[in-house]
Each structure stands twice: as structure tokens, then as C-alpha cells.
Design a protein around this motif. Structure first.
Motif: not given
Length: 216
Positions: A94-97, A171-174
């Protein structure tokens, strides 16, 4: 419902303790929240620590309440160690995205366990896609896979339109992290439940196509 697993309790306790510290110590909160400029300056630990901070009690409660309902599904399939790995990978994904999509916004900040929790939720949906879920104000059961796909499509819309003060990108990255790690741990799903694996991949593929086209 079975007793809550110690692994879930450990995550909830960590979130509560760190969040309470952040509520009462603005300097602590500012130092460990997700912030693009600070991360690019070298404070990469923020990509993990921000996932244990929350804006307020309601934010904290909603994330932990959601985790409580879906953690047991993942633990039942994989055990506590792999559950914790899915949680951690989803948090970082999530953080990376978020960093990727907001890299040119130095003042962009975020906090919350939503990315990690969404990863656990998406993992649970991938494992048991035909479970029925109920949403507030909707009196009929919704198949889990329909909810998962709809949620990610809404997240894409939120990323495009910047709807609300919500970290749609995290949210999406997670969810991507939870999806990918679940398949890594249980690749047999690719054969035993191919249709659901492909259906749940649709919004993920759509996001990256839109990103490649510069639509997000």
C-alpha cells in the motif's frame, strides 16, 4: 465465532498503542506518518510506521473491526506466521503504490492500517470467494468476490477523482499485496479456482493499464 487468535490480538494491540501515542504526541505523529518528501529524503521507515498510526479513534476502530472479521479466515488457511506475512506485505505494498502515484506531491501524507487490512480482506475473499457478506444499510447478502471487485473499482475511481480524505491508493496497493501473497502461498488456486483468480485480477490489471495510459 472462534476466540480471536493471538496474532490478531498482537496486531490490534500494536495499532492501539502506536495510535494512542500519536493522538497525544503531535511530534511523534508527524515524525512517523507517511510523507512523500520525508520518505524521498531517506526516512523510509515511515512506509511501515504510518500503517500503525490513525487519525482518530473512529479511524482506528473501523480498521481493527474489519481486521477482526477477516483475519480468522486467513489464519485458518495459512496459520499465524503466513497471516502476519500477508499483513506486512500488504502494508508495504500500500505504501509503495501510494509513493509511486504521489511521487510528485511532496506534501502528500497518510496514516492508517487500511492498506494492510484491505490486503487481509482481499486474501480472505480470494480464499473463500463465495462467502456471503453484508454491508451496512444493504439488507441482502453480497458474494465476497463481488464486493472485492466492486471495492477495487471504487478505489480506482477514488484515485482518479480524489474522492474524500481517503487513501484509495494505499487500499488498492494493500489489496494487490494480499492477492499476490495469497497466490504465492497457495498457487493451486490458479488451477482449482481459475475463474475467481481471473475475476479478482480484473481491477488490478485495469489500474495498471490506466496508469500506463496516463489516465490516473
Amino acid at each position: 465465532m472462534n476466540d480471536i487468535h493471538i496474532a490478531t490480538i498482537a496486531i490490534i494491540v500494536a495499532n492501539v498503542l502506536v495510535s494512542l501515542k500519536g493522538f497525544n504526541d503531535p511530534q511523534f505523529f508527524d515524525r512517523y506518518k507517511f510523507n512523500v518528501a520525508a520518505i524521498k529524503a531517506g526516512q523510509r521507515e515511515r512506509m511501515a510506521t504510518s500503517g500503525f498510526l490513525h487519525v482518530d479513534l473512529a479511524h482506528l476502530f473501523f480498521n481493527m473491526f474489519t481486521l477482526y472479521f477477516f483475519a480468522d479466515v486467513v489464519i485458518a488457511w495459512f496459520g499465524p506466521t503466513q497471516f502476519l506475512i500477508i499483513y506486512g506485505i500488504s502494508l508495504l505494498a500500500g505504501s509503495l503504490l501510494a509513493l509511486f502515484f504521489h511521487k510528485d506531491e511532496p506534501y502528500y501524507s497518510a496514516v492508517g492500517a487500511s492498506g494492510a487490512v484491505t490486503g487481509v480482506l482481499y486474501a480472505a475473499i480470494l480464499l473463500q470467494p463465495n462467502d456471503s457478506l453484508y454491508l451496512m444499510f444493504i439488507p441482502v447478502p453480497i458474494p465476497a468476490y463481488v464486493l472485492g471487485i466492486g471495492y477495487l473499482l471504487y478505489s480506482i475511481y477514488g484515485m482518479k477523482s480524489r474522492v474524500g480524505n481517503i487513501g484509495h491508493t494505499a487500499h488498492f496497493g494493500g489489496a494487490v499485496g494480499g492477492y499476490a501473497t495469497t497466490l504465492l502461498f497457495l498457487p493451486s488456486l490458479l488451477l482449482s479456482d481459475t475463474l475467481m483468480v481471473l475475476l479478482l485480477a480484473i481491477p488490478i490489471v485495469l489500474l495498471f493499464v490506466l496508469g500506463k495510459m496516463g489516465k490516473i
